[in-house]
Motif scaffolding. Structure first.
Motif, PDB file in Angstrom:
ATOM      1  N   UNK A 283     -61.253 -42.711 -38.240  1.00 24.66           N
ATOM      2  CA  UNK A 283     -62.127 -43.909 -38.255  1.00 24.66           C
ATOM      3  C   UNK A 283     -61.412 -44.683 -39.458  1.00 24.66           C
ATOM      4  N   UNK A 284     -61.360 -44.158 -40.779  1.00 22.92           N
ATOM      5  CA  UNK A 284     -60.779 -44.798 -41.978  1.00 22.92           C
ATOM      6  C   UNK A 284     -59.201 -45.123 -41.679  1.00 22.92           C
ATOM      7  N   UNK A 285     -58.481 -44.135 -41.068  1.00 19.00           N
ATOM      8  CA  UNK A 285     -57.223 -44.291 -40.785  1.00 19.00           C
ATOM      9  C   UNK A 285     -57.051 -45.472 -39.773  1.00 19.00           C
ATOM     10  N   UNK A 289     -55.070 -49.036 -40.391  1.00 20.17           N
ATOM     11  CA  UNK A 289     -53.962 -49.635 -39.400  1.00 20.17           C
ATOM     12  C   UNK A 289     -54.261 -51.078 -39.249  1.00 20.17           C
ATOM     13  N   UNK A 290     -55.717 -51.125 -38.866  1.00 25.67           N
ATOM     14  CA  UNK A 290     -55.942 -52.540 -38.375  1.00 25.67           C
ATOM     15  C   UNK A 290     -55.639 -53.736 -39.620  1.00 25.67           C
ATOM     16  N   UNK A 291     -55.872 -53.233 -40.760  1.00 25.56           N
ATOM     17  CA  UNK A 291     -55.874 -54.143 -42.029  1.00 25.56           C
ATOM     18  C   UNK A 291     -54.342 -54.347 -42.575  1.00 25.56           C
ATOM     19  N   UNK A 292     -54.276 -55.822 -42.500  1.00 29.15           N
ATOM     20  CA  UNK A 292     -52.632 -56.228 -42.987  1.00 29.15           C
ATOM     21  C   UNK A 292     -52.366 -55.658 -44.183  1.00 29.15           C
ATOM     22  N   UNK A 293     -53.352 -55.313 -45.348  1.00 32.49           N
ATOM     23  CA  UNK A 293     -52.864 -55.113 -46.545  1.00 32.49           C
ATOM     24  C   UNK A 293     -53.242 -53.613 -46.557  1.00 32.49           C
ATOM     25  N   UNK A 294     -52.211 -52.682 -47.094  1.00 31.39           N
ATOM     26  CA  UNK A 294     -52.251 -51.382 -46.887  1.00 31.39           C
ATOM     27  C   UNK A 294     -53.426 -50.865 -48.014  1.00 31.39           C
ATOM     28  N   UNK A 295     -54.544 -50.130 -47.548  1.00 33.62           N
ATOM     29  CA  UNK A 295     -55.360 -49.179 -48.450  1.00 33.62           C
ATOM     30  C   UNK A 295     -56.583 -50.170 -48.684  1.00 33.62           C
ATOM     31  N   UNK A 296     -56.846 -51.314 -47.820  1.00 32.14           N
ATOM     32  CA  UNK A 296     -58.022 -51.824 -47.802  1.00 32.14           C
ATOM     33  C   UNK A 296     -58.684 -51.932 -46.487  1.00 32.14           C
ATOM     34  N   UNK A 297     -59.857 -51.792 -46.183  1.00 34.03           N
ATOM     35  CA  UNK A 297     -60.492 -51.633 -44.966  1.00 34.03           C
ATOM     36  C   UNK A 297     -61.583 -52.412 -44.598  1.00 34.03           C
ATOM     37  N   UNK A 298     -61.795 -52.721 -43.328  1.00 32.29           N
ATOM     38  CA  UNK A 298     -63.213 -53.335 -42.834  1.00 32.29           C
ATOM     39  C   UNK A 298     -64.099 -52.361 -42.509  1.00 32.29           C
ATOM     40  N   UNK A 299     -65.186 -52.361 -43.246  1.00 31.36           N
ATOM     41  CA  UNK A 299     -66.533 -51.428 -42.880  1.00 31.36           C
ATOM     42  C   UNK A 299     -66.835 -51.566 -41.582  1.00 31.36           C
ATOM     43  N   UNK A 300     -66.719 -52.637 -40.598  1.00 31.59           N
ATOM     44  CA  UNK A 300     -67.031 -52.847 -39.431  1.00 31.59           C
ATOM     45  C   UNK A 300     -66.086 -51.961 -38.573  1.00 31.59           C
ATOM     46  N   UNK A 302     -64.248 -49.730 -39.803  1.00 26.14           N
ATOM     47  CA  UNK A 302     -64.540 -48.066 -40.030  1.00 26.14           C
ATOM     48  C   UNK A 302     -65.444 -47.602 -39.116  1.00 26.14           C
ATOM     49  N   UNK A 303     -66.636 -48.177 -39.150  1.00 21.36           N
ATOM     50  CA  UNK A 303     -67.927 -47.834 -38.558  1.00 21.36           C
ATOM     51  C   UNK A 303     -67.424 -47.620 -36.916  1.00 21.36           C
ATOM     52  N   UNK A 304     -67.149 -48.611 -36.263  1.00 20.28           N
ATOM     53  CA  UNK A 304     -66.687 -48.628 -34.921  1.00 20.28           C
ATOM     54  C   UNK A 304     -65.607 -47.431 -34.605  1.00 20.28           C
ATOM     55  N   UNK A 305     -64.660 -47.279 -35.427  1.00 21.12           N
ATOM     56  CA  UNK A 305     -63.644 -46.492 -35.107  1.00 21.12           C
ATOM     57  C   UNK A 305     -64.067 -44.847 -35.241  1.00 21.12           C
ATOM     58  N   UNK A 306     -64.778 -44.673 -36.040  1.00 20.15           N
ATOM     59  CA  UNK A 306     -65.484 -43.572 -36.416  1.00 20.15           C
ATOM     60  C   UNK A 306     -66.284 -43.093 -35.238  1.00 20.15           C
ATOM     61  N   UNK A 307     -67.204 -43.969 -34.709  1.00 21.30           N
ATOM     62  CA  UNK A 307     -67.997 -43.653 -33.742  1.00 21.30           C
ATOM     63  C   UNK A 307     -67.258 -43.321 -32.392  1.00 21.30           C
ATOM     64  N   UNK A 308     -66.092 -43.915 -32.262  1.00 20.64           N
ATOM     65  CA  UNK A 308     -65.265 -43.909 -31.099  1.00 20.64           C
ATOM     66  C   UNK A 308     -64.303 -42.849 -31.116  1.00 20.64           C
ATOM     67  N   UNK A 309     -64.277 -42.106 -32.113  1.00 21.25           N
ATOM     68  CA  UNK A 309     -63.251 -41.079 -32.304  1.00 21.25           C
ATOM     69  C   UNK A 309     -63.545 -39.992 -31.365  1.00 21.25           C
ATOM     70  N   UNK A 310     -62.411 -39.279 -30.990  1.00 26.48           N
ATOM     71  CA  UNK A 310     -62.598 -38.133 -29.930  1.00 26.48           C
ATOM     72  C   UNK A 310     -62.357 -36.739 -30.676  1.00 26.48           C
ATOM     73  N   UNK A 311     -63.480 -35.990 -30.915  1.00 20.23           N
ATOM     74  CA  UNK A 311     -63.047 -34.847 -31.781  1.00 20.23           C
ATOM     75  C   UNK A 311     -63.362 -33.610 -30.857  1.00 20.23           C
ATOM     76  N   UNK A 312     -62.378 -32.790 -30.654  1.00 22.09           N
ATOM     77  CA  UNK A 312     -62.695 -31.611 -29.658  1.00 22.09           C
ATOM     78  C   UNK A 312     -62.209 -30.428 -30.539  1.00 22.09           C
ATOM     79  N   UNK A 313     -63.053 -29.407 -30.300  1.00 20.44           N
ATOM     80  CA  UNK A 313     -62.570 -27.986 -30.948  1.00 20.44           C
ATOM     81  C   UNK A 313     -61.394 -27.457 -29.985  1.00 20.44           C
TER      82      UNK A 313
END
Lengths: 314, 314
Positions: A283-285, A289-300, A302-313
């Protein structure tokens, strides 16, 4: 508090030009400066999440003074050196981003010893240490190994994100997490470089997990490899996972790896279970990527992409 | 002593890369820094000729400190400003030279007044003043005009080498010599830009002399225009000349104009007759072209090219 170490801190300079034309003179309309180096980028992401963080490392000269000033509200405690901190210049036109990375200042033996003493003192107030980026000229190849041993001696967990020989020497010292990218993973595991750059996701996953296992070699160090659009694979003492973004993202990949490292450090500090820790990293990565300035992020984001992440063992 | 004024002094940075590839990251192997700006380059040439010279202007920040340090043996007395002096970065690969010019620091009204007072004091110990290069943001368009009026009020002769509106306003204040290049000459004389870039030397000469006459307009200011490989044309109260190198030179044209200005300032200081003064300018320009580092010259090249210069009254 999370301590980030940036031994080759940089002043990141962005030049805006209408169009980059080799062989011509460009009058630069916009000059933007900010402090950089991978550890500083990790500190910026953690600061943006309101996580207590302290940035340390080596800085010198007018560039070093600018790095300190521009860190602003990000807490920092760098050691001064006689050399001049490097600049990394990025030329942006409408269609391309072209980078020029200076090698960095020569660091003397006494300066390095002075840093090690400073670092040892800061370890006493740190929950986690992040060691990121290249070594400036003059530092021993086992610089990260020594910092890892010091952290281990006082039981402060370590995340290592480096490359080449300093990475190999650092891994041998047993950090808690190492975060190679696909290229570094391939080299460390002895596989052909480029094996992870082509083929289907399944192939990438099988190869990457095997490579991460080979690097971990049953030891204490969790290996979390970043595979660009294919997300992360992790080989740990608790299991193996593949964490992927829900969809391909287009944007600025610079700093995505540093955002993932920030999530891994946060996860170590709060003992976040691996699946959630990897989802945080994806989510943070992605938000980076979506932010034009490297290293700054939008909390919104982050929250959306973290929820959508697909994590499989796996 | 010759006083050179560089209001927008720069740190010239050269990056050596194997090959410039837009869109890629380049690890820079060699970083070379030296003080720059056109007035500083003129001072360097005069210093190389063992001519007493003092460099002044505005500098600020870490870049300004580096400019002062790297001036080394070249005498200087710059006024400090709060802004950060600009960098001019040149990327050199095997086949091309690509430049990135920062605009320079914002200069405040009080900083400008402080410089004017400093300059007025330095005029008392100067034989000739050279005003060269761009104005940093914040300075009035008549900045050079004001410095010329101050010099005239204490009878110190002035060479002006600028462009655009500051050049036009400066010429109106009556410097002793103005040195436009072909492009600036065309604009000032109202001719079509590009008229001097094509055609035979004879055509260039006739047009350039007419344009220089138009700019001089019967006044006190000698107009000496630099025409690249075609040498210099001069329209003065004492006559008109065309001074040409004996043969075409290949090399680095950066700094050739500054070398010509150094010769013109030297000529003013010692009242060198025009034909010899122009031969000096052609010789110094040519020696600058032959040297890979802008602003440094070989005495042997200078002596040879000065002797070989073809100076004709027209």
């Amino acid at each position: 508090m999370i301590l980030t170490v940036t031994l080759n801190a940089a002043l990141d300079v962005t030049y805006q030009v209408p169009r980059l034309r080799p062989g011509e003179v460009h009058r630069v309309a916009g000059v933007h400066e900010r402090p950089g180096g991978k550890g500083v980028n990790v500190a910026r992401v953690l600061h943006g999440l309101n996580e207590p963080v302290l940035a340390t490392g080596l800085v010198g000269g007018g560039t070093g003074a600018a790095i300190r000033t521009l860190l602003g509200e990000i807490r920092h405690s760098f050691v001064d050196i006689a050399g001049i901190s490097r600049r990394t210049t990025v030329v942006v036109d409408g269609s391309s981003t072209t980078g020029f990375w200076e090698p960095g200042p020569e660091v003397s033996g006494p300066e390095w010893e002075s840093f090690v003493a400073h670092y040892a003192a800061l370890l006493r107030i740190s929950r986690v240490v992040v060691l990121s980026g290249s070594l400036p000229p003059g530092l021993p190849v086992d610089a990260y190994a020594r910092l890892i041993e010091l952290a281990r001696s006082v039981e402060v967990p370590v995340v290592l994100d480096a490359s080449g020989e300093p990475l190999a020497a650092g891994v041998a010292a047993g950090p808690d997490i190492v975060k190679p990218n696909a290229h570094e993973l391939a080299i460390m595991s002895g596989m052909a470089v480029g094996a992870f750059e082509a083929g289907a996701v399944e192939l990438v996953e099988a190869e990457a997990v095997a490579a991460a296992d080979a690097v971990r070699d049953g030891g204490r160090t969790a290996v979390v490899a970043s595979l660009g659009p294919h997300g992360l694979v992790a080989s740990t003492g608790d299991g193996r996972w593949h964490a992927r973004p829900a969809a391909a993202l287009t944007g600025n990949p610079t700093g995505a790896g540093d955002a993932a490292v920030a999530a891994l450090a946060f996860g170590l500090a709060y003992r976040v279970p691996w699946p959630q820790r990897l989802a945080d990293a994806v989510g943070l990565s992605g938000a980076a990527v979506l932010n034009p300035v490297a290293g700054t992020i939008s909390q919104t984001d982050y929250a959306r992409l973290r929820r959508a992440a697909d994590v499989r063992e796996v």
